[in-house]
Design a protein around this motif. Structure first.
Motif, PDB file in Angstrom:
ATOM      1  N   THR A   1       0.851  -1.182   0.000  1.00 17.16           N
ATOM      2  CA  THR A   1       0.000   0.000   0.000  1.00 17.16           C
ATOM      3  C   THR A   1       0.890   1.236   0.000  1.00 17.16           C
ATOM      4  OG1 THR A   1      -1.697   1.241   1.206  1.00 17.16           O
ATOM      5  CG2 THR A   1      -0.219  -0.120   2.531  1.00 17.16           C
ATOM      6  N   HIS A   2       0.432   2.272  -0.679  1.00 16.74           N
ATOM      7  CA  HIS A   2       1.201   3.513  -0.805  1.00 16.74           C
ATOM      8  C   HIS A   2       0.425   4.678  -0.190  1.00 16.74           C
ATOM      9  CE1 HIS A   2       3.616   1.186  -3.618  1.00 16.74           C
ATOM     10  NE2 HIS A   2       2.541   0.955  -4.341  1.00 16.74           N
ATOM     11  N   PRO A   3       0.250   4.705   1.122  1.00 13.65           N
ATOM     12  CA  PRO A   3      -0.485   5.817   1.739  1.00 13.65           C
ATOM     13  C   PRO A   3       0.218   7.139   1.455  1.00 13.65           C
ATOM     14  CG  PRO A   3       0.760   4.599   3.391  1.00 13.65           C
ATOM     15  CD  PRO A   3       0.818   3.791   2.120  1.00 13.65           C
TER      16      PRO A   3
ATOM     17  N   ALA B   1      14.112  -1.889   0.000  1.00 13.41           N
ATOM     18  CA  ALA B   1      14.229  -1.090  -1.224  1.00 13.41           C
ATOM     19  C   ALA B   1      13.222  -1.632  -2.221  1.00 13.41           C
ATOM     20  CB  ALA B   1      15.636  -1.173  -1.806  1.00 13.41           C
ATOM     21  N   LYS B   2      12.593  -0.725  -2.962  1.00 15.21           N
ATOM     22  CA  LYS B   2      11.598  -1.131  -3.966  1.00 15.21           C
ATOM     23  C   LYS B   2      12.109  -0.734  -5.344  1.00 15.21           C
ATOM     24  CE  LYS B   2       7.586  -2.059  -6.017  1.00 15.21           C
ATOM     25  NZ  LYS B   2       6.398  -1.272  -5.684  1.00 15.21           N
ATOM     26  N   ILE B   3      12.202  -1.717  -6.223  1.00 16.60           N
ATOM     27  CA  ILE B   3      12.742  -1.506  -7.560  1.00 16.60           C
ATOM     28  C   ILE B   3      11.646  -1.732  -8.595  1.00 16.60           C
ATOM     29  CG2 ILE B   3      14.533  -2.222  -9.207  1.00 16.60           C
ATOM     30  CD1 ILE B   3      15.642  -1.222  -6.516  1.00 16.60           C
TER      31      ILE B   3
ATOM     32  N   THR C   1      -3.138  -4.044  -1.451  1.00 16.21           N
ATOM     33  CA  THR C   1      -4.223  -3.345  -2.160  1.00 16.21           C
ATOM     34  C   THR C   1      -3.715  -2.280  -3.122  1.00 16.21           C
ATOM     35  OG1 THR C   1      -4.406  -1.730  -0.372  1.00 16.21           O
ATOM     36  CG2 THR C   1      -5.792  -3.691  -0.227  1.00 16.21           C
ATOM     37  N   ASP C   2      -2.470  -1.883  -3.010  1.00 18.34           N
ATOM     38  CA  ASP C   2      -1.766  -1.009  -3.943  1.00 18.34           C
ATOM     39  C   ASP C   2      -2.221   0.449  -3.968  1.00 18.34           C
ATOM     40  OD1 ASP C   2       0.278  -0.490  -5.703  1.00 18.34           O
ATOM     41  OD2 ASP C   2      -0.813  -1.138  -7.480  1.00 18.34           O
ATOM     42  N   SER C   3      -3.471   0.725  -4.341  1.00 23.46           N
ATOM     43  CA  SER C   3      -3.812   2.128  -4.599  1.00 23.46           C
ATOM     44  C   SER C   3      -5.089   2.538  -3.876  1.00 23.46           C
ATOM     45  CB  SER C   3      -3.933   2.362  -6.105  1.00 23.46           C
ATOM     46  OG  SER C   3      -4.996   1.601  -6.627  1.00 23.46           O
TER      47      SER C   3
HETATM   48 ZN    ZN Z   1       2.341  -0.423  -5.859  1.00 22.20          ZN
END
Ligand code: ZN
Length: 346
Positions: free
Chosen positions: A50-52, A143-145, A268-270
């Motif tokens: 999730t990207h709050p 880290a997210k690539i 849930t991503d977005s």
């Molecule tokens: Zn995402």
């Protein structure tokens, strides 16, 4: 302050537990006058992708938007999140204030120049990615690539992904990799990344290797399926078939991953936030057992992130339902109580 006591059958075992929150620790030692909450118990839900605070590129992040997003998570029973990519470095209260979930995060996304959303994340040429990844993992543990992006683009070379994994592991961190292409997913698995995000178009033949080397899969099924009506309504273009056919194959890939013993993570991503129940239902609809679908959104995801479940000495999180959610996933929409850090927050 009111001490919380939870009693009932706890998943995954279904055994009876009776625990008191001593601050942020569960203990079997009785506390007089504790506030008793009874029901079916889970050790809190987890949204592992999730990207709050996202969908705003502002730096620093708008803390009001960020906090509102996190409140939606808590309200849905989520007591722990993993953010594989944020618009910027989060404020000090992120993951710590009493009203927001515990959090692990990868700081801003890391991508090659010319890939990913314009203006988002930190950028480098492929050779510069390992430095960025190692520095981020040293700061936050992850880290997210972005390994691949548009359907026709190439992916980050496997040698670079290998170097990223080696450098991040050397600082004690872990690597999450975004992939929606067959070749990018294969490169990520070949490089031994810690989690594959989305994994659309992944070759199912790689699932056994993922299970053996401990690469988790976050299929983000619900958000991908939510895009289908929107993409279907558009005129034909090459990426349309790539997306629709990839999404169509994704449920059976996800079920096969569970079958192969791959660690599944619910994410849930977005926007909107707080929709983890929809992802659990999507996993179950894909053919994952309700037990395993709940595991992906609770105890199994907690274990993957280093957080124990409902046991003495564990951090005092729980979500309480009136009935066994494995036999009635609709329970997820109506938690009786959410306990976070030993305090009832819902
Ligand atoms: Zn995402």
């Amino acid at each position: 302050m009111t001490v919380i006591r939870v009693r009932g059958r706890a998943l995954p075992s279904g055994e009876q537990v009776d625990l008191y929150a001593d601050g942020d620790r569960w203990t079997p030692d009785p506390v007089a006058g504790a506030d008793l909450i009874e029901g079916w118990l889970l050790p809190g839900l987890v949204d592992a992708h999730t990207h709050p605070g996202a969908e705003q590129i502002a730096d620093p992040m708008d803390e009001k938007i960020l906090r509102d997003d996190l409140h939606r998570h808590v309200d849905s029973g989520v007591t722990l999140i993993r953010s594989p990519g944020l618009p910027g470095d989060p404020p000090p209260w992120f993951g710590h204030d009493p009203d927001v979930p515990r959090a692990v995060h990868a700081g801003p996304w890391i991508a090659r120049h010319g890939e990913f959303f314009d203006g988002w994340g930190r950028r480098a040429d492929p050779d510069g990615l390992p430095d960025l990844a190692a520095a981020q993992a040293a700061r936050s543990g992850w880290a997210k690539i972005i390994a691949d992006w548009r359907d026709a683009d190439d992916h980050v070379p496997v040698a670079v992904l290998r170097e990223i994994v080696a450098r991040v592991h050397a600082v004690g961190g872990r690597v999450a990799v975004h992939s929606q292409q067959r070749s990018g997913g294969a490169a990520a698995v070949e490089a031994g990344v810690d989690s594959l995000e989305h994994g659309m178009w992944l070759d199912p033949a790689l699932l056994h290797r993922m299970a053996a080397q401990g690469t988790a899969l976050t299929p983000t099924l619900a958000v991908m399926q939510a895009g289908v009506p929107i993409v279907s309504a558009r005129e034909d273009y090459p990426a349309k078939r790539w997306y629709l056919d990839g999404v169509a194959a994704h449920p059976s890939l996800t079920a096969a991953a569970a079958e192969a013993g791959v660690t599944l993570l619910a994410g849930t991503d977005s926007r909107p936030h707080g929709t983890i129940a929809a992802e659990v239902r999507a996993l179950a609809a894909a053919g994952v057992s309700t037990h395993d679908a709940l595991a992906a959104a609770s105890w199994s995801a907690r274990a993957y992130l280093g957080m124990p479940g409902l046991e003495p000495g564990a951090p005092a999180d729980a979500v309480v339902y009136a009935a066994d959610p494995r036999t009635d996933l609709a329970q997820l929409d109506h938690p009786l109580a959410v306990i976070l850090r030993g305090v009832r927050v819902r």
